[in-house]
Design an enzyme around this catalytic site. Structure first.
Site, mmCIF file in Angstrom:
data_model
loop_
_atom_site.group_PDB
_atom_site.id
_atom_site.type_symbol
_atom_site.label_atom_id
_atom_site.label_comp_id
_atom_site.label_asym_id
_atom_site.label_seq_id
_atom_site.Cartn_x
_atom_site.Cartn_y
_atom_site.Cartn_z
ATOM 1 C CG HIS A 154 -9.115 0.199 -0.761
ATOM 2 N ND1 HIS A 154 -8.752 0.601 0.493
ATOM 3 C CD2 HIS A 154 -10.992 0.552 -0.178
ATOM 4 C CE1 HIS A 154 -9.372 -0.236 1.524
ATOM 5 N NE2 HIS A 154 -10.420 0.658 1.118
ATOM 6 N N GLY A 160 1.230 -1.716 4.145
ATOM 7 C CA GLY A 160 1.798 -0.512 3.660
ATOM 8 C C GLY A 160 2.853 0.028 5.086
ATOM 9 C CG ASP A 191 -6.470 -2.551 2.744
ATOM 10 O OD1 ASP A 191 -4.988 -2.531 3.265
ATOM 11 O OD2 ASP A 191 -6.506 -1.798 2.134
ATOM 12 N N GLY A 192 -4.670 -4.048 6.429
ATOM 13 C CA GLY A 192 -4.734 -3.420 7.595
ATOM 14 C C GLY A 192 -3.912 -3.829 8.892
ATOM 15 N N GLY A 193 -2.848 -3.509 8.906
ATOM 16 C CA GLY A 193 -2.684 -4.123 9.663
ATOM 17 C C GLY A 193 -1.777 -5.281 9.321
ATOM 18 C CG HIS A 246 -3.901 -1.518 -1.569
ATOM 19 N ND1 HIS A 246 -4.897 -2.179 -1.684
ATOM 20 C CD2 HIS A 246 -4.036 -0.181 -0.652
ATOM 21 C CE1 HIS A 246 -5.651 -1.721 -1.339
ATOM 22 N NE2 HIS A 246 -5.626 -0.754 -0.404
ATOM 23 C CG MET A 294 -11.117 4.174 1.708
ATOM 24 S SD MET A 294 -9.440 4.030 2.856
ATOM 25 C CE MET A 294 -8.426 3.556 1.273
ATOM 26 C CG MET A 318 -8.159 7.373 2.100
ATOM 27 S SD MET A 318 -7.046 7.692 3.321
ATOM 28 C CE MET A 318 -6.674 6.055 3.828
ATOM 29 C CB SER A 346 -1.138 0.008 0.871
ATOM 30 O OG SER A 346 -1.425 1.382 1.517
ATOM 31 C CG ASP A 380 -5.086 2.687 0.412
ATOM 32 O OD1 ASP A 380 -6.018 1.877 0.615
ATOM 33 O OD2 ASP A 380 -3.641 2.039 0.768
ATOM 34 N N GLY A 415 -9.078 5.009 6.407
ATOM 35 C CA GLY A 415 -8.526 6.138 6.503
ATOM 36 C C GLY A 415 -6.695 6.785 7.101
ATOM 37 C CG PHE A 416 -5.715 7.161 9.666
ATOM 38 C CD1 PHE A 416 -4.901 8.626 9.693
ATOM 39 C CD2 PHE A 416 -6.809 7.330 9.541
ATOM 40 C CE1 PHE A 416 -5.898 9.806 9.534
ATOM 41 C CE2 PHE A 416 -7.407 9.037 9.630
ATOM 42 C CZ PHE A 416 -7.283 10.000 9.434
ATOM 43 N N GLY A 417 -2.769 4.799 7.770
ATOM 44 C CA GLY A 417 -1.761 3.687 7.359
ATOM 45 C C GLY A 417 -1.001 2.716 8.944
ATOM 46 N N GLY A 418 -0.700 2.101 9.582
ATOM 47 C CA GLY A 418 -0.334 1.879 10.738
ATOM 48 C C GLY A 418 -0.314 1.275 11.943
ATOM 49 C CG MET A 435 -11.718 -2.458 5.407
ATOM 50 S SD MET A 435 -10.030 -2.134 4.220
ATOM 51 C CE MET A 435 -9.315 -1.222 5.634
HETATM 52 C C1 DX5 Z 1 -6.296 2.206 4.800
HETATM 53 C C2 DX5 Z 1 -5.993 1.340 3.782
HETATM 54 C C3 DX5 Z 1 -5.003 0.875 4.072
HETATM 55 C C4 DX5 Z 1 -3.401 1.001 4.451
HETATM 56 C C5 DX5 Z 1 -2.724 -0.341 4.980
HETATM 57 O O1 DX5 Z 1 -7.348 2.694 5.064
HETATM 58 O O2 DX5 Z 1 -7.008 0.629 3.541
HETATM 59 O O3 DX5 Z 1 -4.288 0.178 2.842
HETATM 60 O O4 DX5 Z 1 -3.003 1.591 3.953
HETATM 61 O O5 DX5 Z 1 -1.475 0.063 6.140
HETATM 62 P P1 DX5 Z 1 -1.002 -0.798 7.727
HETATM 63 O O6 DX5 Z 1 -0.409 -1.818 6.358
HETATM 64 O O7 DX5 Z 1 -0.056 -0.240 7.711
HETATM 65 O O8 DX5 Z 1 -1.865 -0.829 8.123
HETATM 66 ZN ZN ZN Z 2 -6.282 0.297 1.674
#
Ligand code: DX5
Ligand code: ZN
Length: 217
Positions: A66, A197, A175-177, A33, A68, A37, A8, A35, A142-145, A137
């Protein structure tokens, strides 16, 4: 087990996007990927078309977008024109989901539905036959990490059961964490494609991390 990996770009260094994409180009990653938003569906704003146009020209990996955003149907042909191969929209953002999915497929892209952590997979029973993939999800979008939500493992398991019981070939993306540990849990539960990500872009050696994730998961 084997899985596909979609780094991502949200976690990349935005000041050096060209070298980040070059790294992905050289890596064993399967997709890139993206994202997208809008600050309405999620409380954050990420990539717009002027930036994505450049990314699309530079990436040799298939683009996995993706969305959002609210009213994603308004932008389907724009993503087709960018050369996106897989396009996913949120269940929660689409009052006319069937129509939106049909439009994505008519535009020649693979169509996916994304489910937020609180949205049950059972809500897909009347649309699952139409989609190429479902994106679960494992964080709130909304956010990475962010931290992986363990309940999403159970959701992948139930979704896999639904797909197998219908004799379908629908793919499951998560997707996510996602890192090596949570990635293994998700693949064991039935996931086919992992989005990652922070675990990739914040690694000391991202290209090695991609290799390791592909090997070990
Ligand atoms: C969150 C995104 C993800 C995100 C994943 O809204 O859809 O794609 O960037 O990042 P990590 O892997 O750091 O959770
Ligand atoms: Zn995503």
């Amino acid at each position: 087990m084997s899985c596909m990996l979609a780094p991502s770009l949200l976690s990349a260094d935005f000041l050096h996007l060209a070298s980040e994409i070059e790294m992905i180009n050289q890596s064993e990653a399967d997709w890139l990927h993206l994202d997208v938003m809008d600050g309405v569906f999620v409380p954050n704003i990420s990539l717009g078309f002027p930036v994505m146009q450049h990314l699309a020209e530079f990436s040799v990996k298939p683009l996995d977008a993706h969305l959002m955003i609210v009213e994603p149907h308004k932008f389907i042909t724009r993503f087709r024109d960018l050369g996106v191969s897989t396009l996913s929209v949120h269940y929660e953002a689409c009052p006319h989901l069937h129509g939106t999915i049909m439009k994505i497929k008519e535009a020649g892209m693979q169509a996916g539905i994304v489910l937020n952590p609180h949205t049950p997979v059972e809500l897909l029973t009347d649309i699952i036959e139409e989609v190429d993939f479902v994106l679960i999800m494992s964080v709130n979008p909304g956010f990475g990490g962010q931290q992986f939500i363990p309940h999403s493992i159970e959701k992948v398991r139930r979704l896999k059961e639904l797909i197998v019981s219908r004799g379908l070939k629908t793919k499951i993306e998560v997707d996510g964490g996602i890192d090596i540990e949570s990635g293994k849990w998700m693949v064991e539960a039935g996931a086919d494609i992992l989005v990652a990500g922070n675990s990739i872009f914040k690694a000391e050696n991202p290209i090695e991390m991609i290799k390791q994730m592909k090997q070990e998961i």
